[in-house]
Design an enzyme around this catalytic site. Structure first.
Site, PDB file in Angstrom:
ATOM      1  N   ASP A  37      38.210  31.910  43.615  1.00 27.36           N
ATOM      2  CA  ASP A  37      38.214  30.533  44.328  1.00 27.36           C
ATOM      3  C   ASP A  37      39.439  29.826  44.081  1.00 27.36           C
ATOM      4  OD1 ASP A  37      35.565  30.634  45.331  1.00 27.36           O
ATOM      5  OD2 ASP A  37      34.768  29.487  43.450  1.00 27.36           O
ATOM      6  N   LYS A  59      38.152  26.734  48.324  1.00 22.64           N
ATOM      7  CA  LYS A  59      37.788  25.777  49.116  1.00 22.64           C
ATOM      8  C   LYS A  59      38.395  24.434  48.326  1.00 22.64           C
ATOM      9  CE  LYS A  59      33.077  27.431  49.889  1.00 22.64           C
ATOM     10  NZ  LYS A  59      31.557  27.325  49.534  1.00 22.64           N
ATOM     11  N   MET A 175      34.008  16.353  40.991  1.00 18.21           N
ATOM     12  CA  MET A 175      34.352  16.109  42.581  1.00 18.21           C
ATOM     13  C   MET A 175      34.330  14.536  43.026  1.00 18.21           C
ATOM     14  SD  MET A 175      32.680  19.438  43.782  1.00 18.21           S
ATOM     15  CE  MET A 175      31.171  18.978  42.991  1.00 18.21           C
TER      16      MET A 175
END
Length: 507
Positions: A37, A59, A175
């Site tokens: 990732d 991502k 996030m």
């Protein structure tokens, strides 16, 4: 027996590659396929076998997807069915807002064998590295991890704002940067004091970490003014007040300094480790790659006559390593050196020699080629046969000086320094002005560096960049190249060089 594929879902930790678990690291070393990732440290990939297949599946903030989640799931299944050992490397902990559960469900449905290795989750790391204990007996006995990635336009939220706003002591939002205004508004609207302290931590546990502190009432503006962008964690609660007292990571002496290390990749580890221990952000830009000599014939001949030599002289760590590797390849071990005395250029070289079961007979007081030659002359070198295994190209001071004093000197190349390719990224780093210091540990690193960035660019690229040299010989080469040296230790070793760098920035 045909090998059976298996998937290992591994938490890479929050960013610092040394925070991965021991089990996670061991599995990386066995991987045949690695699917990694954006938030997993690229430095962890160096532990993966070179022949493995590497697949980036990053991502960024919900956009710029390299692969969709469905594609990632299918890749894991396909590679495992092909009999491969697959490592799925995810930032933080895979089961805490990492979609690890979804990937495992797919593996179960496909009948694929798997294991999950937890990781240090970003929430605890961000708080710890910002100097914020997320629990503390004097402040709170509860903590909650919450996604900050909910769509604010949704008609109803799956987060119980009325419960968590006043019912939980410390709140950590993953996030949450994009939705920070909405998060603050919901907490205040449901009873949380607008003056509740808030910390926001970006790239926690890495040299690029940046933290800002505010209150629920103003944190969105503080983050905007501070230029904080994802990835970042938001910590809400009175425990944030403790940061002023116990903030440790960002107070290290070299924190925020970006230092270019030009030493060979094989030898850079000690310098990088010592600098990073003091908070530096190290960029490895080796100007030298080490390769075997064009021919082993000179060394092989010397080894057949090894009993005839009185002294063997090592002026570098690489000289020792290549000499002993070739000696072993010829069916010899340290017993072949029973009649010779061994001289080395310094303590670091002597320590490497010990790894091969040999203790140096001579270490000069001054760790230079000149010092080594002088010490050998003091031993009485006239008429003695001396073997010097060294780089193909090196200073001639030691063999020439010994020969002038009556020694019978044989120089054999045991390795050669070549320029690595692909220095464009390092030039780009210098162009951007993000490099604070460049370190040089040999004359070769200086000469190659100037050649690789191009002589005509040195003034522009090195403007406002401090330069550190390990000793006077390296510094003399740098000065001949028109460079001004800012740091040079009195004792010519890597630890002393780092101490001198600390002194330079402490002024």
């Amino acid at each position: 027996m045909k090998s059976k594929g298996k998937v290992y879902l591994i938490g890479a930790g929050p960013g610092d590659p040394t925070l991965i678990t021991v089990k996670g690291l061991e599995l990386l070393k066995r991987a045949e396929v690695v699917v990694y990732d954006y938030l997993a440290s690229p430095k962890l990939l160096k532990y993966v076998p070179k022949e493995a297949e590497f697949i980036y599946a990053g991502k960024k903030g919900g956009v710029c997807h390299a692969h969709t989640q469905e594609e990632i799931n299918q890749m894991l299944v396909d590679h495992a069915r092909a009999g491969k050992i697959v490592v799925r490397l995810k930032g933080g902990d895979p089961f805490i807002f990492g979609r690890g559960g979804e990937e495992i469900e797919e593996l179960v449905d496909a009948g694929i064998s798997f294991e999950v290795v937890p990781g240090v989750t970003s929430a605890t790391a961000a708080a710890t590295y910002a100097g914020v204990p997320i629990t503390h007996r004097g402040y709170t006995a509860s903590v909650a991890f919450i996604t900050g990635h909910e769509d604010p336009t949704k008609e109803s939220s799956s987060i119980a704002w009325d419960k968590i706003s006043t019912g939980i002591g410390t709140l950590v939002f993953y996030m949450g940067i994009k939705n920070l205004p909405s998060i603050s508004k919901n907490l205040i609207a449901n009873g949380r004091d607008p003056q509740t302290p808030v910390a926001v931590v970006r790239w926690a546990s890495t040299p690029a970490q940046k933290s800002v502190v505010g209150t629920l009432a103003n944190i969105a503006e503080v983050v905007k003014e501070g230029g904080i962008t994802p990835p970042a964690l938001v910590v809400v609660g009175e425990v944030v007040n403790l940061r002023e007292k116990i903030n440790w990571f960002e107070k290290r002496p070299l924190f925020g300094k970006r230092i270019l290390v030009t030493r060979t990749r094989e030898q850079a580890s000690e310098l990088v480790r010592l600098l990073e221990d003091q908070g530096a952000d190290c960029v490895e830009g080796a100007t030298i790659a080490i390769e075997p000599p064009d021919s082993w014939e000179p060394l092989d001949k010397a080894l057949t006559e090894i009993a005839d030599y009185h002294w063997i002289v090592f002026s570098s760590i690489n000289g020792i390593r290549f000499f002993f590797e070739r000696m072993n390849a010829n069916g010899l071990d340290t017993r072949a050196l029973h009649g010779q005395k061994i001289a080395v250029v310094g303590e670091a070289t002597a320590e490497v020699l010990k790894e091969y079961g040999v203790i140096a007979d001579l270490i000069p007081a001054e760790y230079t080629g000149d010092g080594l030659a002088k010490s050998l002359i003091d031993q009485g070198i006239n008429g003695k046969k001396v073997l010097i295994p060294r780089a193909k190209k090196a200073r001639e001071i030691v063999p020439e000086t010994l020969a002038q004093h009556g020694a019978d000197v044989t120089v054999v190349p045991v390795y050669q320094n070549v320029q690595p390719k692909g220095y464009e990224k390092i030039v780009a780093e210098l162009e951007s002005g993000r490099i604070d210091m460049v370190t040089f540990t040999s004359s070769s690193t200086v000469s190659n560096f100037i050649e690789m960035i191009r002589e005509e660019n040195k003034g522009r690229l090195l403007n406002n960049v401090a330069l550190a040299c390990i000793g006077p010989i390296t510094a003399k080469t740098a000065e001949k190249k028109g460079l001004k040296i800012d740091v040079q230790p009195e004792i010519f070793t890597i630890p002393e060089m780092v101490e001198s760098i600390l002194d330079y920035y402490a002024k």
